[in-house]
Motif scaffolding. Structure first.
Motif, short mmCIF file in Angstrom:
data_model
loop_
_atom_site.label_atom_id
_atom_site.label_comp_id
_atom_site.label_asym_id
_atom_site.label_seq_id
_atom_site.Cartn_x
_atom_site.Cartn_y
_atom_site.Cartn_z
N LEU A 164 0.86 -1.18 0.00
CA LEU A 164 0.00 0.00 0.00
C LEU A 164 0.90 1.22 0.00
O LEU A 164 1.69 1.41 0.93
N ASP A 165 0.78 2.03 -1.06
CA ASP A 165 1.69 3.18 -1.14
C ASP A 165 1.09 4.41 -0.47
O ASP A 165 -0.02 4.38 0.07
N ALA A 166 1.85 5.50 -0.51
CA ALA A 166 1.46 6.72 0.18
C ALA A 166 0.21 7.38 -0.40
O ALA A 166 -0.42 8.20 0.25
N TYR A 167 -0.14 6.99 -1.64
CA TYR A 167 -1.31 7.58 -2.30
C TYR A 167 -2.54 6.68 -2.20
O TYR A 167 -3.59 7.02 -2.73
N GLY A 168 -2.37 5.54 -1.56
CA GLY A 168 -3.51 4.64 -1.39
C GLY A 168 -3.62 3.53 -2.42
O GLY A 168 -4.57 2.75 -2.38
N SER A 169 -2.66 3.46 -3.34
CA SER A 169 -2.68 2.37 -4.31
C SER A 169 -2.27 1.07 -3.65
O SER A 169 -1.33 1.05 -2.84
N VAL A 170 -2.97 0.01 -4.02
CA VAL A 170 -2.77 -1.29 -3.39
C VAL A 170 -2.49 -2.35 -4.46
O VAL A 170 -3.04 -2.30 -5.56
N PHE B 290 7.74 5.16 -3.00
CA PHE B 290 7.80 4.17 -4.07
C PHE B 290 6.39 3.72 -4.38
O PHE B 290 5.54 3.69 -3.48
N SER B 291 6.15 3.35 -5.62
CA SER B 291 4.82 2.89 -6.00
C SER B 291 4.60 1.47 -5.51
O SER B 291 5.55 0.69 -5.34
N ALA B 292 3.34 1.11 -5.34
CA ALA B 292 2.99 -0.21 -4.82
C ALA B 292 3.62 -1.31 -5.66
O ALA B 292 3.50 -1.33 -6.88
N THR B 293 4.29 -2.22 -4.98
CA THR B 293 4.97 -3.32 -5.64
C THR B 293 5.05 -4.49 -4.67
O THR B 293 5.03 -4.30 -3.45
N LEU B 294 5.18 -5.71 -5.22
CA LEU B 294 5.37 -6.90 -4.40
C LEU B 294 6.80 -7.42 -4.48
O LEU B 294 7.08 -8.52 -4.01
#
Length: 123
Positions: free
Chosen positions: A51-57, A101-105
């Motif tokens: 979960l990134d700082a902008y709420g993207s999951v 950083f953008s959401a990543t696994l």
């Protein structure tokens, strides 16, 4: 100094639920990408959800619809609600963080790691 402390693991039966928590300190929590990873014995560490700082999951396919990641930016805490647990979910679960950083696994993108909390699912 960044610190991540996981809690909430335990032993449950198949179909049960657990809620993992990760208490963060030492940095601007709200600006960080946060993630949950797991590692079973003899297997590589794998991403479960982030979960990134902008709420993207992003979720691992096998946990979609069963696990929910969330964060409380006031309490500096990351959560992982795990429902309908399966034996294959058994692993050590880790919380991780990296700034902006953008959401990543991909675990290689994360800089800070907690010590882990064990989740064991039995039949």
């Amino acid at each position: 100094q960044v610190q991540l402390v996981e809690s909430g693991g335990g032993a449950v039966q198949t179909g049960g639920s657990l809620r993992l928590s990760c208490a963060a300190s030492g940095y601007s929590y709200s600006t960080y990408l946060m993630g949950w990873f797991r590692q079973a014995p003899g297997k590589e560490r794998e991403g479960v959800a982030s979960l990134d700082a902008y709420g993207s999951v992003v979720y691992k396919d096998s946990v979609k619809g069963r696990f929910t990641i969330s964060r409380d930016n006031y309490e500096n805490t990351l959560y992982l609600q795990m429902n309908s647990l399966k034996q294959e979910d058994t692993a050590m679960y880790y919380c991780a963080a990296v700034r902006w950083f953008s959401a990543t696994l991909d675990p290689a993108q994360f800089v800070y790691w907690g010590q882990g909390t064990q989740v064991t699912v039995s039949s």
